[in-house]
Write an enzyme that holds these catalytic residues in place. Structure first.
Site, PDB file in Angstrom:
ATOM      1  N   LYS A 182       0.841  -1.197   0.000  1.00  0.00           N
ATOM      2  CA  LYS A 182       0.000   0.000   0.000  1.00  0.00           C
ATOM      3  C   LYS A 182       0.869   1.237   0.000  1.00  0.00           C
ATOM      4  O   LYS A 182       1.455   1.602   1.008  1.00  0.00           O
ATOM      5  CB  LYS A 182      -0.916   0.051   1.223  1.00  0.00           C
ATOM      6  CG  LYS A 182      -1.968   1.140   1.048  1.00  0.00           C
ATOM      7  CD  LYS A 182      -2.463   1.742   2.335  1.00  0.00           C
ATOM      8  CE  LYS A 182      -1.664   2.918   2.819  1.00  0.00           C
ATOM      9  NZ  LYS A 182      -1.695   4.111   1.971  1.00  0.00           N
ATOM     10  N   GLU A 257      10.156   1.008  10.240  1.00  0.00           N
ATOM     11  CA  GLU A 257      11.091   2.126  10.044  1.00  0.00           C
ATOM     12  C   GLU A 257      10.300   3.378  10.373  1.00  0.00           C
ATOM     13  O   GLU A 257       9.473   3.824   9.574  1.00  0.00           O
ATOM     14  CB  GLU A 257      11.544   2.191   8.574  1.00  0.00           C
ATOM     15  CG  GLU A 257      12.368   1.013   8.121  1.00  0.00           C
ATOM     16  CD  GLU A 257      13.764   1.009   8.709  1.00  0.00           C
ATOM     17  OE1 GLU A 257      14.144   1.996   9.368  1.00  0.00           O
ATOM     18  OE2 GLU A 257      14.455   0.007   8.512  1.00  0.00           O
ATOM     19  N   CYS A 291      13.357  10.791   6.927  1.00  0.00           N
ATOM     20  CA  CYS A 291      13.379  10.396   8.338  1.00  0.00           C
ATOM     21  C   CYS A 291      14.803  10.461   8.888  1.00  0.00           C
ATOM     22  O   CYS A 291      14.997  10.412  10.096  1.00  0.00           O
ATOM     23  CB  CYS A 291      12.766   9.024   8.530  1.00  0.00           C
ATOM     24  SG  CYS A 291      13.427   7.815   7.407  1.00  0.00           S
ATOM     25  N   GLU A 388       9.752  15.971  15.213  1.00  0.00           N
ATOM     26  CA  GLU A 388      10.336  15.847  13.886  1.00  0.00           C
ATOM     27  C   GLU A 388       9.792  16.997  13.023  1.00  0.00           C
ATOM     28  O   GLU A 388       8.585  17.184  12.919  1.00  0.00           O
ATOM     29  CB  GLU A 388       9.917  14.493  13.296  1.00  0.00           C
ATOM     30  CG  GLU A 388      10.796  14.018  12.184  1.00  0.00           C
ATOM     31  CD  GLU A 388      10.433  12.592  11.740  1.00  0.00           C
ATOM     32  OE1 GLU A 388       9.351  12.090  12.071  1.00  0.00           O
ATOM     33  OE2 GLU A 388      11.260  12.009  11.029  1.00  0.00           O
TER      34      GLU A 388
HETATM   35  P1  ADP Z   1       3.883  10.387   7.052  1.00  0.00           P
HETATM   36  O1  ADP Z   1       4.064  11.270   8.228  1.00  0.00           O
HETATM   37  O2  ADP Z   1       5.133  10.015   6.333  1.00  0.00           O
HETATM   38  O3  ADP Z   1       2.710  10.734   6.177  1.00  0.00           O
HETATM   39  P2  ADP Z   1       2.263   8.248   7.981  1.00  0.00           P
HETATM   40  O4  ADP Z   1       2.681   7.305   9.039  1.00  0.00           O
HETATM   41  O5  ADP Z   1       1.086   9.127   8.229  1.00  0.00           O
HETATM   42  O6  ADP Z   1       3.579   9.030   7.691  1.00  0.00           O
HETATM   43  O7  ADP Z   1       2.018   7.493   6.605  1.00  0.00           O
HETATM   44  C1  ADP Z   1       2.818   6.448   6.165  1.00  0.00           C
HETATM   45  C2  ADP Z   1       1.945   5.411   5.495  1.00  0.00           C
HETATM   46  O8  ADP Z   1       1.024   4.881   6.459  1.00  0.00           O
HETATM   47  C3  ADP Z   1       1.101   5.946   4.355  1.00  0.00           C
HETATM   48  O9  ADP Z   1       1.010   4.951   3.350  1.00  0.00           O
HETATM   49  C4  ADP Z   1      -0.243   6.161   5.029  1.00  0.00           C
HETATM   50  O10 ADP Z   1      -1.308   6.143   4.104  1.00  0.00           O
HETATM   51  C5  ADP Z   1      -0.291   4.968   5.960  1.00  0.00           C
HETATM   52  N1  ADP Z   1      -1.215   5.082   7.084  1.00  0.00           N
HETATM   53  C6  ADP Z   1      -1.626   6.200   7.715  1.00  0.00           C
HETATM   54  N2  ADP Z   1      -2.507   5.893   8.694  1.00  0.00           N
HETATM   55  C7  ADP Z   1      -2.632   4.534   8.696  1.00  0.00           C
HETATM   56  C8  ADP Z   1      -3.385   3.577   9.476  1.00  0.00           C
HETATM   57  N3  ADP Z   1      -4.182   3.949  10.476  1.00  0.00           N
HETATM   58  N4  ADP Z   1      -3.253   2.275   9.168  1.00  0.00           N
HETATM   59  C9  ADP Z   1      -2.448   1.886   8.177  1.00  0.00           C
HETATM   60  N5  ADP Z   1      -1.720   2.712   7.419  1.00  0.00           N
HETATM   61  C10 ADP Z   1      -1.804   4.028   7.669  1.00  0.00           C
END
Ligand code: ADP
Length: 489
Positions: A182, A257, A291, A388
């Site tokens: 995903k 990560e 990161c 961050e």
């Molecule tokens: P960033 O700060 O880099 O956007 P996120 O952790 O919000 O980091 O997003 C990283 C990935 O996790 C993306 O693919 C996002 O769509 C996905 N993501 C965000 N929320 C969820 C969740 N509740 N469950 C699974 N995946 C998620």
């Protein structure tokens, strides 16, 4: 609207499940924006639970035969994949820049890194050796072998939409696993391009599936479905914790990560020009959205003012622009929320006595652009000391002693990357051993490579990507005890 890549087979706007391209079952879509211009690049299917379940089924079915392929066969597929990435580097970089915003030169570099990971794991595929262990019993032999874990769920962020998937897809294929990926909703096209690349490389249907849509639904299904054996995630610590909690219900293997809060320490004895060059590279790459980006710069008193002068000059010289424009060094941030966060952190610092010596405001080029900014006289009560930044803001703190710098650097729940500059050999060893981080750059600001283990201490995650360790998380160890080997008496 047409783009240079509109007609490319790598620009896909559908899900890839079991070797077939499809829309969401509901037919619903989400729009994807170019962060530099705000124009709509295209749409993606708004998939969710059902599409994820179908993708897991496809991966589960494919695993039966794919896990039986030989390492040499999988290495051949990966080598073909590597070549395809190189052959199509330019269009893959154009897609990446369009959806993510980074300068084309950086996008080309990222696609090159993706190819490098694929080649590395093509090589590692053939080295997943087991062990024959001296037996404590006569008539029995002890073997430990390694076999693929099974179906892997991979969730990736928007800051490196190509290479973050490379680090997961390549070792998974090398190990003989199958996957449901995903990509981030802001940058799905580089993820969907992986599906096309895998198809063209002859990787069997169902081995790599890509779903887009509701992160919450897709994440919930991936973590709950018993047919998934492992979750690998790159993203924020907050979402990582959610996934860890969810994955605990079915005791999946997990690799994480997560976020960082990288310190960048400059000692009085450092090569000042080299330190400034490293600070610029590690702070402003991808407009500060990595990161491993420097979050806090600590400079020893004796050279503090000189460092500020040089950093200010170098920062002011950085060229801001759209990623597609030649010479651009700083592109837009990925979206409005990121710009708002940088603005908030800056206002907080200024209110607490921070001195803006370069940049300091949004940029006239567009809503998502922010000037690369340096803040002198940063102090530990300012929010970015703990949070961050993920943007082009460089706070510079002052410190007095070696131990003081180590204490400040370690005073965080994160432990991904850190950097320090010194010419003293003893100090280089002392400090690198004392820093509680998974990645240490000594007199270097850019250290990521496919051959080295990438990963964090503390709340920055678990597991390592790249290097010979990067495949370990995709393999289970099996102990086989062969008994009854003595001759019948
Ligand atoms: P960033 O700060 O880099 O956007 P996120 O952790 O919000 O980091 O997003 C990283 C990935 O996790 C993306 O693919 C996002 O769509 C996905 N993501 C965000 N929320 C969820 C969740 N509740 N469950 C699974 N995946 C998620």
């Amino acid at each position: 609207m047409t783009h240079p890549f509109s007609d490319s087979p790598f620009f896909r706007q559908q899900l890839y499940i079991g070797g077939k391209w499809s829309d969401a079952l509901s037919g619903k879509t989400l729009a994807v924006e170019d962060p530099a211009t705000g124009t709509i690049l295209g749409s993606i299917p708004n998939g969710g639970t059902e599409e994820t379940r179908l993708a897991i089924e496809a991966a589960h079915t494919a695993f039966k035969s794919f896990s039986q392929t030989t390492a040499a066969e999988r290495a051949d597929m990966l080598r073909l994949l590597h070549q395809l990435i190189l052959d199509n580097k330019e269009v893959l970089a154009q897609i990446l820049t369009a959806e993510q915003g980074k300068p084309l030169s950086e996008a080309r570099g990222e696609v090159g890194m993706s190819a490098a990971y694929v080649l590395w794991f093509a090589e590692e595929a053939r080295r997943t050796y087991g062990e024959i262990i001296p037996s404590p019993w006569q008539g029995r032999r002890i073997m430990a072998t390694r076999q693929p874990v099974g179906v892997v769920g991979a969730i990736t962020p928007w800051n490196f939409p190509s290479s973050m998937l490379a680090r997961k897809i390549a070792p998974a294929i090398a190990a003989g696993c199958t996957m449901v990926c995903k990509p981030a909703t802001q940058t799905p096209y580089s993820g969907l391009a992986w599906a096309e690349l895998c198809e063209q490389a002859g990787i069997p249907a169902g081995v790599v599936n890509v779903v887009t849509g509701s992160a919450r639904e897709i994440g919930a299904e991936l973590t709950a479905n018993p047919k998934v054996q492992k979750i690998t995630f790159t993203g924020s610590t907050d979402v990582g914790k959610v996934l860890l909690t969810q994955a605990a219900q079915t005791v999946k293997k997990v690799s994480m990560e997560l976020g960082g809060n990288a310190p960048f320490i400059v000692f009085d004895d450092a090569d000042l020009d080299r330190a400034v060059e490293g600070a610029i590279a590690s702070k402003f790459r991808n407009a500060g959205q990595t990161c491993v980006c420097t979050n806090r710069i600590y400079v020893q008193s004796g050279i503090y003012d000189r460092f500020i002068d040089k950093l200010t000059t170098a920062t002011a010289a950085l060229q801001i622009g759209r990623g597609t424009e030649a010479g651009t060094e700083i592109g837009p941030l990925v979206d409005g929320n990121s710009v708002d966060k940088v603005d908030e952190l800056l206002a907080d610092a200024v209110a607490k006595g921070g001195r803006v010596v370069a940049g300091g405001k949004r940029h006239a080029l567009g809503a998502n652009f922010f000037e690369p900014t340096v803040i002198a006289d940063a102090t530990s009560d300012m929010r970015f000391a703990r949070e961050e930044i993920f943007g082009p803001l460089a706070p510079v703190f002052r410190f007095e002693t070696e131990q003081g710098a180590i204490d400040l650097a370690n005073d965080t729940e994160f432990g991904l990357a850190c950097y320090f500059y010194t010419k003293d050999l003893g100090r280089a060893f002392r400090v690198s051993e004392a820093l509680e981080y998974g990645i240490v750059g000594v007199n270097e600001g850019l250290v990521t490579t496919e051959v080295a283990p990438f990963g964090g201490f503390k709340e920055s995650g678990m597991g390592r990507e790249g290097s010979l360790h990067g495949i370990a998380d995709y393999l289970e160890i099996k102990y086989v005890c062969m008994g009854g080997l003595n001759a019948a008496s």
